[in-house]
Scaffold this active site. Structure first.
Site, PDB file in Angstrom:
ATOM      1  N   GLY A 124       0.820  -1.202   0.000  1.00 18.76           N
ATOM      2  CA  GLY A 124       0.000   0.000   0.000  1.00 18.76           C
ATOM      3  C   GLY A 124       0.851   1.247   0.000  1.00 18.76           C
ATOM      4  N   LYS A 129       1.032   0.435   7.589  1.00 20.28           N
ATOM      5  CA  LYS A 129       1.511  -0.957   7.410  1.00 20.28           C
ATOM      6  C   LYS A 129       2.415  -1.367   8.570  1.00 20.28           C
ATOM      7  CE  LYS A 129       3.383  -0.110   3.387  1.00 20.28           C
ATOM      8  NZ  LYS A 129       3.033   1.331   3.277  1.00 20.28           N
ATOM      9  N   SER A 178      -5.288   2.977 -18.304  1.00 18.52           N
ATOM     10  CA  SER A 178      -6.638   3.174 -17.746  1.00 18.52           C
ATOM     11  C   SER A 178      -7.332   4.413 -18.300  1.00 18.52           C
ATOM     12  CB  SER A 178      -6.553   3.274 -16.217  1.00 18.52           C
ATOM     13  OG  SER A 178      -5.798   4.392 -15.847  1.00 18.52           O
ATOM     14  N   LYS A 218      -9.355   5.113  -7.204  1.00 20.69           N
ATOM     15  CA  LYS A 218      -9.965   5.964  -8.237  1.00 20.69           C
ATOM     16  C   LYS A 218     -11.369   6.415  -7.828  1.00 20.69           C
ATOM     17  CE  LYS A 218      -7.374   3.816 -12.021  1.00 20.69           C
ATOM     18  NZ  LYS A 218      -7.441   2.927 -13.198  1.00 20.69           N
TER      19      LYS A 218
END
EC number: 3.4.21.53
Length: 769
Positions: A352, A358, A675, A718
């Site tokens: 991530g 984390k 994308s 997104k």
């Protein structure tokens, strides 16, 4: 001419008598006793000749040297046991010419030799040389007293002098016989000088050796004496010798601690080596360090897991907001551990953006399981020895970071965090990621081999947590051994909750502020999130909260204020002007303008796309610092449009007379990724048909030449970016429907998702009819 006479013969064993030499002889053989008795009856003269072999008890004539000394018997004494002790004085040289009788004793005929010769200068020189060498020999050997030296030096006859000197030398029988055989005085002196020279060299060597040995012995004796004194002092003080006590301590520790058989044997062997080794040897320090490492490692120690699932869930929820997938996986592992002990520890890979928690999550895992926690950062590691350790033959050798971490943990089942695994690199010293394969393979890590320790170490009980920012930098074989859990960025609401629950309290404690001294009004944190940070995690958010706490601390101390209130209106006075401009959705529907969605390492972002159709010769112009993938997507989209021109109501010859310019604003930021294909194609169709694109709609997806819409990654990031921008609808590939589970429910409720498979569907929903 030499005189001849007949006298008894006394064979000598291991001894030789020179003229002018007085000596005691012990005689025990019957023949020898008979010869003595015969001599005593007559003129007391007897021939003394030495045997060639001293071990021969019954010598024959050929076993006796033919030149000897005629001696006079001075005294004779019978001893118990039949032995006779006789005192004899050598008179002159003689040669045995004939054996006349062989029994009951040897009766021989001899020729006498006279030493009266002419004293030449050469003989004088040889005499002086012999005297000088003899004086030196006496000084070096110290075997005869100085008085004897004086008595020898005063002799003037060269022949007698040489015989006296020879009688005092400790020589082999062969050398003495050679001197006795030298009838000529000159030959005798030359032989004597040669023998004295050789003896002097031997004595010099003996002296050097004795000096060296004496020095060594003195040093050894001195050390021994000092050690004995030290032992006595230590004994009086009740202390023990360091070396003895050290070895004893190692043996005691070996008895007290539990070790696997192989480890115990290795430790015992090294202790024995240390015990036998001298204290000042450099290698003893290496052995001590090695033994300390073996004793410090947790070969059999492990902590008991806390298997209370409810308690573990409470701890995880207390430390972290959200992160449901990770928490669920940990609780599953704990549940299995409660059912079985045989399951090996999992290898979790948390992937991530920076600041999403984390590392702190791994610490919370350890707390929830009541295990030890160890963290090792792999960022910038390029040497394989950092993982496997160095050989003990190298100076300053140490174990690798894995074994060092296990020593720090003091337990064989800690939670071991390998941070920043995607930041490792390789060079000529080896590939550390290849060395990690053994560490992170559940089938191999029960016998992990470190070059320094040299004994297999069991890592199968360890719960491995690996972190990375991006997955594509992790080597594929290494990634194959890990269970990847993606941690996407937080929504604005999640960030606000994290700030209220954790960050504000933590920073106030760190800055010495009390609860009532600082107040954050509603909307303050949200404004900090929107205007002062742009990230997937909360690291910059925490940094800004810390900045506000510093401002408050100064005003409380300097201006004597009792409390500070931060509001959305006064925030700029503390943090300055907003650092980021929040993009807003287009107010109206526009032609040739569409909104795409992009994924970045710091979370999702919107990607406005503008298209302009200009008179020209059919060129495709791309600006905005686009990467190769996006350029190819634009080209594919244009080819799709040309193939569907008639259905879309576009002039079939549009590309011959027009240039199409596609621009993505913020040209200083590189953009790439598969994308934005449908976004650029939609904007081009809008520009060519003059149909506006809906302003409340964002889209993501890749396009093929046939118009198929392909799935993309980073859906959650997104969608969050589109939600922040205030979009109402999102067009996304139908195959990405499975990714919608990751999107928070409060976000999904405010958005309409349009799932498409073909570009025709995209245009149908995106363009205003």
């Amino acid at each position: 001419m030499a005189k001849k006479r007949t006298i008894p013969l006394l064979p000598l064993r291991g001894i030789l008598v020179f003229p002018y030499m007085i000596i005691h002889l012990d005689v025990g053989r019957e023949k020898s006793i008979s010869a003595l008795e015969e001599a005593m009856v007559h003129d007391r003269l007897i021939m003394l000749a030495t045997q060639v072999d001293a071990q021969n008890d019954q010598p024959e004539p050929e076993d006796i040297f033919h030149i000897g000394t005629v001696a006079e018997i001075k005294q004779l004494l019978k001893l118990p046991g039949g032995t006779i002790r006789v005192l004899v004085e050598g008179l002159y040289r003689a040669e045995i010419t004939k054996y006349k009788e062989l029994a009951p004793f040897y009766q021989v005929e001899i020729s006498e030799f006279d030493d009266n010769g002419v004293k030449t200068p050469e003989i004088e020189a040889l005499t002086r040389t012999a005297v000088h060498q003899f004086e030196q020999w006496v000084k070096l050997s110290k075997k005869i007293p100085p008085e004897t030296l004086v008595s020898v030096v005063v002799v003037e006859e060269p022949g007698r002098l040489s015989d006296l000197i020879a009688s005092h030398l400790s020589l082999k029988i062969e050398d003495k016989q050679a001197l006795l055989d030298a009838i000529e005085i000159k030959d005798r002196l030359e032989k004597l000088c040669e023998i004295l020279g050789r003896e002097m060299e031997i004595l010099e060597l003996e002296k050097k050796i004795n000096v060296r040995v004496r020095k060594q012995m003195e040093k050894t004796q001195k050390e021994y004496y000092l050690r004995e004194q030290l032992k006595a002092i230590q004994k009086e003080l009740g202390e023990k010798d360091d070396r003895i006590s050290e070895v004893a301590e190692y043996r005691e520790r070996l008895k007290e601690q539990a070790f696997p058989t192989e480890v115990a044997e290795k430790i015992n062997k090294e202790i024995e080596r240390l015990e036998k080794m001298p204290p000042m040897v450099a290698e003893s320090g290496v052995i001590r360090t090695y033994l300390d490492w073996l004793f410090a490692l947790p070969w059999a120690k492990q902590t008991e897991d806390s298997l209370d699932i409810a308690n573990a869930q409470a701890i995880l929820d207390e430390d972290h907001y959200g992160l449901g997938k990770v928490k669920e996986r940990i609780l599953e592992y704990l549940s299995i551990r409660k059912l079985t002990e045989s399951m090996k520890g999992p290898i979790l890979c948390l992937v991530g953006p920076p600041g999403v928690g984390k590392t702190s999550l791994a610490r919370s895992i350890a707390r929830s399981m009541d295990r030890k926690f160890v963290r090792v950062s792999l960022g910038g590691v390029r040497d394989e020895a950092e993982i496997r350790g160095h050989r003990r033959t190298y100076v300053g050798a140490l174990p690798g970071r894995i074994i060092q971490g296990m020593r720090t943990a003091t337990s064989k089942n800690p939670v071991f965090l390998l941070d920043e695994i995607d930041k490792m690199s390789a060079d000529f010293r080896g590939d550390p990621s290849a060395a990690l394969l053994e560490v992170l393979d559940p089938e191999q890590n029960n016998t992990f081999s470190d070059h320094y320790v040299e004994i297999p170490f069991d890592l199968s009980r360890v719960l491995w947590v690996v972190t990375a920012n991006v997955m594509h930098n992790i080597p594929r074989p290494l990634l194959d051994r890990m269970e990847v859990i993606n941690i996407a960025g937080y929504t604005d609401d999640e960030k606000a909750q994290i700030a209220k629950r954790y960050l504000i309290g933590k920073q106030m404690r760190d800055h010495g502020l009390k609860e009532k001294q600082v107040v954050f009004s509603e909307g303050t944190i949200q404004k900090v999130i929107n205007d002062y940070t742009r990230e997937a995690g909360v690291r910059n958010l925490e940094r800004n909260i810390a900045g506000l706490c510093r401002k408050a601390a100064r005003q409380i101390v300097q201006d004597k204020r009792t409390s500070i209130k931060f509001t959305a209106q006064n925030l700029h006075t503390f943090l300055g002007a907003p650092k980021y401009r929040q993009r807003q959705a287009e107010a109206i529907d526009q032609v040739g303008v569409s909104t795409g969605l992009a994924w970045t390492e710091v979370g999702g972002d919107v990607l406005p796309t503008e298209v302009s159709v200009l008179k020209g010769k059919g060129k495709l112009i791309l600006t905005g610092q686009l990467g190769e993938v996006m350029r190819e997507s634009a080209q594919a989209g244009l080819s799709y449009i040309r193939g569907r021109a008639s259905q879309l109501g576009i002039d079939l010859e549009f590309y011959e007379n027009n240039d199409i310019h596609i621009h993505l604003p913020e040209g200083a930021i590189p953009k790439d990724g598969p994308s934005a294909g449908i976004t650029m194609a939609t904007a081009v169709v809008s520009a060519l048909t003059s149909k506006p694109v809906k302003n409340d709609l964002a889209m993501t997806g890749e396009i093929t030449l046939r118009g198929r819409v392909l799935p993309v990654g980073g859906i959650k990031e997104k969608v969050l970016a589109a939600h922040r921008l205030g979009m109402k609808k999102i067009i996304m590939p139908k195959e990405n429907k499975r990714d919608m589970d990751e999107i928070p429910n409060n976000v999904k409720r405010n958005l309409e998702f349009i799932l498409v498979e073909h570009m025709d569907e995209v245009l149908q929903h995106a363009l205003v009819n």
